[in-house]
Design an enzyme around this catalytic site. Sequence first.
Site, PDB file in Angstrom:
ATOM      1  N   TYR A 107     -70.774 -14.400  75.484  1.00 52.18           N
ATOM      2  CA  TYR A 107     -71.954 -14.201  76.335  1.00 52.18           C
ATOM      3  C   TYR A 107     -71.672 -14.673  77.759  1.00 52.18           C
ATOM      4  CZ  TYR A 107     -74.166 -13.472  71.797  1.00 52.18           C
ATOM      5  OH  TYR A 107     -74.466 -13.011  70.533  1.00 52.18           O
ATOM      6  N   HIS A 147     -80.507  -4.816  75.305  1.00 54.45           N
ATOM      7  CA  HIS A 147     -79.264  -5.494  74.908  1.00 54.45           C
ATOM      8  C   HIS A 147     -78.759  -4.934  73.574  1.00 54.45           C
ATOM      9  CE1 HIS A 147     -76.477  -8.941  74.338  1.00 54.45           C
ATOM     10  NE2 HIS A 147     -76.779  -8.758  73.053  1.00 54.45           N
ATOM     11  N   GLU A 148     -79.638  -4.910  72.572  1.00 53.58           N
ATOM     12  CA  GLU A 148     -79.214  -4.456  71.236  1.00 53.58           C
ATOM     13  C   GLU A 148     -78.843  -2.973  71.256  1.00 53.58           C
ATOM     14  OE1 GLU A 148     -78.506  -6.549  69.030  1.00 53.58           O
ATOM     15  OE2 GLU A 148     -79.438  -8.240  70.018  1.00 53.58           O
ATOM     16  N   HIS A 183     -75.341  -2.314  72.277  1.00 53.03           N
ATOM     17  CA  HIS A 183     -74.331  -2.417  71.209  1.00 53.03           C
ATOM     18  C   HIS A 183     -74.196  -1.068  70.501  1.00 53.03           C
ATOM     19  CE1 HIS A 183     -73.464  -6.687  71.316  1.00 53.03           C
ATOM     20  NE2 HIS A 183     -74.728  -7.048  71.094  1.00 53.03           N
ATOM     21  N   HIS A 216     -75.999 -19.210  66.387  1.00 55.11           N
ATOM     22  CA  HIS A 216     -74.593 -18.827  66.354  1.00 55.11           C
ATOM     23  C   HIS A 216     -73.692 -19.867  65.699  1.00 55.11           C
ATOM     24  CE1 HIS A 216     -76.679 -16.394  69.252  1.00 55.11           C
ATOM     25  NE2 HIS A 216     -75.699 -15.512  69.224  1.00 55.11           N
ATOM     26  N   GLU A 260     -71.177  -7.363  74.455  1.00 54.84           N
ATOM     27  CA  GLU A 260     -72.433  -8.042  74.794  1.00 54.84           C
ATOM     28  C   GLU A 260     -73.004  -7.589  76.133  1.00 54.84           C
ATOM     29  OE1 GLU A 260     -74.031  -9.579  72.693  1.00 54.84           O
ATOM     30  OE2 GLU A 260     -72.469  -9.863  71.181  1.00 54.84           O
ATOM     31  N   HIS A 312     -82.929 -13.225  63.763  1.00 54.71           N
ATOM     32  CA  HIS A 312     -82.114 -13.151  64.986  1.00 54.71           C
ATOM     33  C   HIS A 312     -81.607 -11.713  65.167  1.00 54.71           C
ATOM     34  CE1 HIS A 312     -80.034 -15.243  68.274  1.00 54.71           C
ATOM     35  NE2 HIS A 312     -79.242 -14.194  68.194  1.00 54.71           N
ATOM     36  N   ALA A 313     -81.850 -11.162  66.347  1.00 55.44           N
ATOM     37  CA  ALA A 313     -81.570  -9.739  66.588  1.00 55.44           C
ATOM     38  C   ALA A 313     -80.093  -9.401  66.375  1.00 55.44           C
ATOM     39  CB  ALA A 313     -81.969  -9.379  68.008  1.00 55.44           C
TER      40      ALA A 313
HETATM   41  C1  KAF Z   1     -77.826 -12.908  75.498  1.00 56.71           C
HETATM   42  C2  KAF Z   1     -78.650 -12.302  76.388  1.00 56.71           C
HETATM   43  C3  KAF Z   1     -79.723 -12.994  76.919  1.00 56.71           C
HETATM   44  C4  KAF Z   1     -79.957 -14.305  76.542  1.00 56.71           C
HETATM   45  C5  KAF Z   1     -79.109 -14.878  75.656  1.00 56.71           C
HETATM   46  C6  KAF Z   1     -78.083 -14.196  75.119  1.00 56.71           C
HETATM   47  C7  KAF Z   1     -77.179 -14.830  74.194  1.00 56.71           C
HETATM   48  C8  KAF Z   1     -77.511 -14.687  72.727  1.00 56.71           C
HETATM   49  C9  KAF Z   1     -78.618 -15.664  72.309  1.00 56.71           C
HETATM   50  O1  KAF Z   1     -78.357 -16.876  72.343  1.00 56.71           O
HETATM   51  O2  KAF Z   1     -79.709 -15.232  71.961  1.00 56.71           O
HETATM   52  N1  KAF Z   1     -77.896 -13.324  72.370  1.00 56.71           N
HETATM   53  C10 KAF Z   1     -77.888 -12.895  71.117  1.00 56.71           C
HETATM   54  O3  KAF Z   1     -77.559 -13.628  70.178  1.00 56.71           O
HETATM   55  C11 KAF Z   1     -78.271 -11.457  70.805  1.00 56.71           C
HETATM   56  C12 KAF Z   1     -77.797 -11.009  69.426  1.00 56.71           C
HETATM   57  C13 KAF Z   1     -76.524 -10.163  69.437  1.00 56.71           C
HETATM   58  O4  KAF Z   1     -76.843  -8.867  69.841  1.00 56.71           O
HETATM   59  O5  KAF Z   1     -75.625 -10.643  70.381  1.00 56.71           O
HETATM   60  C14 KAF Z   1     -75.882 -10.106  68.030  1.00 56.71           C
HETATM   61  C15 KAF Z   1     -75.492 -11.525  67.514  1.00 56.71           C
HETATM   62  C16 KAF Z   1     -75.002 -11.435  66.123  1.00 56.71           C
HETATM   63  C17 KAF Z   1     -75.895 -11.486  65.070  1.00 56.71           C
HETATM   64  C18 KAF Z   1     -75.416 -11.409  63.762  1.00 56.71           C
HETATM   65  C19 KAF Z   1     -74.069 -11.302  63.523  1.00 56.71           C
HETATM   66  C20 KAF Z   1     -73.180 -11.260  64.577  1.00 56.71           C
HETATM   67  C21 KAF Z   1     -73.644 -11.320  65.883  1.00 56.71           C
HETATM   68  N2  KAF Z   1     -74.662  -9.324  68.147  1.00 56.71           N
HETATM   69  C22 KAF Z   1     -74.563  -8.121  67.579  1.00 56.71           C
HETATM   70  O6  KAF Z   1     -75.471  -7.641  66.932  1.00 56.71           O
HETATM   71  C23 KAF Z   1     -73.284  -7.364  67.766  1.00 56.71           C
HETATM   72  C24 KAF Z   1     -72.167  -7.976  68.258  1.00 56.71           C
HETATM   73  C25 KAF Z   1     -70.993  -7.262  68.426  1.00 56.71           C
HETATM   74  C26 KAF Z   1     -70.954  -5.921  68.082  1.00 56.71           C
HETATM   75  C27 KAF Z   1     -72.085  -5.322  67.584  1.00 56.71           C
HETATM   76  C28 KAF Z   1     -73.256  -6.042  67.420  1.00 56.71           C
HETATM   77 ZN    ZN Z   2     -75.494  -8.920  71.489  1.00 54.75          ZN
END
Ligand code: KAF
Ligand code: ZN
Length: 754
Positions: free
Chosen positions: A604, A464-465, A468, A594, A492, A434-435
């Site tokens: 989100y 998206h990434e 961050h 999540h 986000e 998971h990204a």
């Molecule tokens: C977003 C965009 C389009 C579609 C869907 C989404 C929602 C969600 C999903 O369900 O896929 N998107 C993500 O989960 C992308 C991953 C992330 O960049 O949000 C990531 C999630 C994560 C992974 C591991 C530990 C904590 C959070 N968030 C980060 O990498 C992050 C968050 C806050 C600060 C810095 C980095």
């Molecule tokens: Zn994210």
Amino acid sequence: MVASRVVGVVMGVACVVAGVVLAVVMLVLFSNNKKETEEGGIMSGRQKQLLADMASRRMVVVMTCVVVLLVLVGVPVGVQSAIFSDKGTEGTNTNEAEAIDFLGRYDREAGQMCNKFMEASWNYNTNVTDFNKRVMLQQQMIWSDFHRTKWNEATNFAWKNFTTPTVRRMFSFLTVLGKAALPRDKLKELTGLLQEMKTTYSVAKICRYDARLRRLPSGDYDYDAEFEADDDNQIGCIPTLPLEPHLTQMMANSRDPDELRYLWRAWREAAGKPIRQKYLRFVELSNEAARLNGFSDAGEYWRSDYEIDGFREEVEELWQKLSPLYQQLHAYVRAKLVEKYGEEVVPRRGPIPAHLLGNMWAQTWTNVLDITIPYPGRTSVDVTNALRIQGYSPLAMFRLAEEFFTSLGLEPMPQTFWQRSMIQKPTDREVVCHASAWDFCNGRDYRIKQCTEVTMEHLVTTHHEMGHIQYDLLYRNQPFIFRDGANPGFHEAVGDVLALSASTPRHLQSVGLLGNVDDSYETDINFLFAMALDKIAFLPFGYLMDQWRWEVFSGDTTSSNLNNRWWELRLGVQGVSPPVPRTEEDFDPGAKFHVPANVPYVRYFVSFVVQFQFHAELCKAAGHEGPLHRCDIYRSVKAGRLLRNVLSLGKSRPWTEALSVLTSGRTNKLDVEPILEYFGPLRTWLESQNRGELIGWRENEAIVLQVTRSNASLITGAVLAVIALVLLVALVIIAFRRCRRGGNKNFNTASQGS
Ligand code: KAF
Ligand code: ZN
């Protein structure tokens, strides 16, 4: 919060006092009673009766228990409430200069401690082994110990009366301890549980779909892990397919409802079901930690990130305003799916079966664009094919995204980013696919971990990434404690804001990923529709994930109702139904990253609202004229400057102020107007298309298949059933005839004998 701490102490003291008073009353009454019986009575008959009761042995035992209980409960409640703060506990030291000194030391040490934890965590996430897990858990404990030590120091200061607002703000964060408030053994248990849940999810694999897979007597596939073929018509099950990339791709591309249903179910068996019990224990421990911090439960603790009263109600209000647009999209997509699959598979007025929307969780619907596109044959913005034809690699996609950021005058990714990031799935080890984007807390080291596939969807994820990381870079000069998003939704939103521009047909044309693009109405609608499959389809999912978790944390949803409540929300809010029956044995929320990874999700939903506010303001700064959905801020240094101003604040100011900076003071609130404006033309179009359709869904018209038999086995089953029936009837007839013959004989014999 302070109030709840006081309540805790008062309750504790009250319990102990009540216990002591009760004990004294018992002693007095008991000795009086003894005296009375010895001395002969000066008391009324009723009193005597009462005392006689009191003296009874049973009563004494019960009362003693009550006393012990009151003292046992009272002491820890009082002590815990006194020791651990709620949000913003303070002490008596009023020396602000000393406090600033403490903050300076904190800043230097925190960066180093955080860096060590991040290194260990990165090693585990990019190479899932027991050894790496142990090292990471050790580092996590060290990181927690550091927090606890600093919390102890910070809470000595009477910081609420300090003169510098920034200092007060820093202390307000430092004096909330979080999960490190738990006793050490429980903290270890909690972090261990989280790791186990995340690992189960990350290494889960299922068997390839094949109608010859073993069936249970019910006709259902046998999803139970690994097995060998046990007759000639079956194949063995070797679970080799991980979520990324295989299941994600198959959910996106397969149009066979039987296969999709199988994949949907098998993933939940492998990833969700096994963590149900662990999740329940995790909820208990999280709540315990939250309460030690003065929150009513872990949900309230999560919501406190947003620093406003009534956040829950605000989110609900936003969703209510967006829901009508979602319902229009839902009705249109459902009608298209009915055309594709027929009414036996998709109910015309019911919820949409969740396995048919191109995504494992039906959270975004972009992968069904080919079967739902408004104007087939006209410009479509899915550039997956173009990326592949042009030989794009994950690295090229990352460079393309970076170029958008630098075109606005924003930061390039540092050199080490390119050397240390993991942008492809390794083939020689297990990783958490998971990204995610990583800030190593030293102002130099930033990385992305992403199992990138060459698709349009992943190109958007790359933006998206990188958003961050861009945010991390822009606030890197803030003190450590402020190096965070203004709120989690802002973090986000950054990359998505740029992707709104980067996905426009004109922009894709300018980078050579789309051929001829015209400004026709049909191109606009095709584009807006594709964006809606991403942005509008997601909203109810983004909303309901934490509705569910908040209810679980608060106890409104209990262990007997976990999965059921999940499906109430999925049906009620999102209008999707499970393709097969679900029970409380299942744990479907656990099959979404999540939940086992414990990442809050309402961020989100907030992001999807606020990113359109950003888009509107940046477009204004860029001097864009015309409809909002045509705006591309590419190369606008003015837009870049505005974005930089907002993001470099980090968490040093409340997010409402960051919104004020963004909007030049016009608003400091989350606002659905920009997203509604953006999709305005599509909404009109959808309304005209949906005439005669039911807008919304009747939950009782959901199609939930009872068993997953294939047609072939259904026919075999039916033939076997008919043969069995014929044999049974024949047997009954034969038995009946024999009986009659035997009966007659007996009758004759008997009559002869009489
Ligand atoms: C977003 C965009 C389009 C579609 C869907 C989404 C929602 C969600 C999903 O369900 O896929 N998107 C993500 O989960 C992308 C991953 C992330 O960049 O949000 C990531 C999630 C994560 C992974 C591991 C530990 C904590 C959070 N968030 C980060 O990498 C992050 C968050 C806050 C600060 C810095 C980095
Ligand atoms: Zn994210």
